[in-house]
Design a protein around this motif. Structure first.
Motif, PDB file in Angstrom:
ATOM      1  N   SER A  25       0.815  -1.211   0.000  1.00 29.40           N
ATOM      2  CA  SER A  25       0.000   0.000   0.000  1.00 29.40           C
ATOM      3  C   SER A  25       0.850   1.263   0.000  1.00 29.40           C
ATOM      4  CB  SER A  25      -0.930   0.010   1.212  1.00 29.40           C
ATOM      5  OG  SER A  25      -0.159   0.030   2.394  1.00 29.40           O
ATOM      6  N   GLN A  93      -7.413   0.939  12.464  1.00 28.42           N
ATOM      7  CA  GLN A  93      -7.205   0.849  11.016  1.00 28.42           C
ATOM      8  C   GLN A  93      -6.492  -0.447  10.664  1.00 28.42           C
ATOM      9  OE1 GLN A  93      -5.247   4.232   9.226  1.00 28.42           O
ATOM     10  NE2 GLN A  93      -4.679   3.054   7.423  1.00 28.42           N
ATOM     11  N   GLU A  97      -8.085  -3.319   8.317  1.00 23.71           N
ATOM     12  CA  GLU A  97      -7.408  -3.729   7.088  1.00 23.71           C
ATOM     13  C   GLU A  97      -7.054  -5.216   7.100  1.00 23.71           C
ATOM     14  OE1 GLU A  97      -4.147  -0.984   6.943  1.00 23.71           O
ATOM     15  OE2 GLU A  97      -5.321   0.535   5.895  1.00 23.71           O
ATOM     16  N   HIS A 101     -12.586  -8.242   4.946  1.00 22.16           N
ATOM     17  CA  HIS A 101     -12.156  -8.620   3.606  1.00 22.16           C
ATOM     18  C   HIS A 101     -13.041  -8.064   2.501  1.00 22.16           C
ATOM     19  CE1 HIS A 101      -9.146 -11.095   5.463  1.00 22.16           C
ATOM     20  NE2 HIS A 101     -10.074 -11.720   6.171  1.00 22.16           N
ATOM     21  N   ASP A 102     -14.289  -7.782   2.788  1.00 21.09           N
ATOM     22  CA  ASP A 102     -15.179  -7.199   1.789  1.00 21.09           C
ATOM     23  C   ASP A 102     -14.774  -5.740   1.559  1.00 21.09           C
ATOM     24  OD1 ASP A 102     -17.700  -7.276   0.165  1.00 21.09           O
ATOM     25  OD2 ASP A 102     -18.187  -5.639   1.561  1.00 21.09           O
ATOM     26  N   LYS A 103     -14.498  -5.384   0.301  1.00 23.74           N
ATOM     27  CA  LYS A 103     -13.959  -4.062  -0.001  1.00 23.74           C
ATOM     28  C   LYS A 103     -14.902  -2.933   0.421  1.00 23.74           C
ATOM     29  CE  LYS A 103     -11.721  -1.393  -3.597  1.00 23.74           C
ATOM     30  NZ  LYS A 103     -11.243  -1.325  -4.952  1.00 23.74           N
ATOM     31  N   GLY A 104     -16.176  -3.071   0.133  1.00 25.03           N
ATOM     32  CA  GLY A 104     -17.134  -2.028   0.500  1.00 25.03           C
ATOM     33  C   GLY A 104     -17.261  -1.872   2.000  1.00 25.03           C
ATOM     34  N   ARG A 106     -14.983  -2.718   4.178  1.00 23.41           N
ATOM     35  CA  ARG A 106     -13.716  -2.191   4.666  1.00 23.41           C
ATOM     36  C   ARG A 106     -13.671  -0.673   4.530  1.00 23.41           C
ATOM     37  NH1 ARG A 106      -9.590  -4.110   1.284  1.00 23.41           N
ATOM     38  NH2 ARG A 106      -9.898  -6.132   2.234  1.00 23.41           N
ATOM     39  N   ILE A 107     -14.111  -0.161   3.380  1.00 24.05           N
ATOM     40  CA  ILE A 107     -14.114   1.293   3.174  1.00 24.05           C
ATOM     41  C   ILE A 107     -15.055   1.966   4.161  1.00 24.05           C
ATOM     42  CG2 ILE A 107     -14.784   3.103   1.545  1.00 24.05           C
ATOM     43  CD1 ILE A 107     -13.669   1.255  -0.680  1.00 24.05           C
TER      44      ILE A 107
END
Length: 137
Positions: A25, A93, A97, A101-104, A106-107
């Protein structure tokens, strides 16, 4: 005749140059150092916080306000709030992270984490400044 050599990605970069990007990252080492720095700062700040709270025990409200109005006390409390909330945000955080695991999701969790840390910091700083500056009025 067939070539029996394996096609490997040979890099001419040194191992140090390969890790210079600080992880996938691009913020790993900086994040790690900031987490350690806030942890180290929290130790003396929490000792001072406990001492300040102990000094307030048994005092009347005007005496407690007088204690918090002292510039050194207010500065210690402000630094403690900033360091603790930053440390809290960084720690959560990392957990988000690593384990969401689900991107949405997580955001959304990272947004909520940042929002919560800011709200806590602003509320605490407002209280410290309000009490600390009330003696001046």
């Amino acid at each position: 005749m067939a070539d029996n050599r394996q096609n490997t990605n040979v890099s001419i970069r040194t191992p140090r140059a390969r890790v210079q990007g600080l992880g996938p990252s691009g913020h790993g080492a900086g994040h790690w150092w900031l987490q350690r720095l806030t942890a180290a700062a929290n130790a003396p700040l929490m000792v001072a916080f406990v001492v300040i709270i102990a000094l307030m025990a048994g005092r009347s409200y005007p005496e407690a306000v007088a204690l918090m109005s002292h510039p050194l006390v207010a500065l210690i409390l402000i630094l403690a709030v900033i360091s603790v909330t930053l440390h809290m945000r960084l720690g959560m955080q990392v957990i988000i992270e690593d384990y969401v695991h689900d991107k949405g999701l997580r955001i959304a969790a990272l947004f909520a984490n940042n929002f919560y840390a800011v709200i806590v910091a602003v509320a605490c700083l407002y209280a410290i400044l309000r009490v600390g500056l009330s003696r001046l009025a």
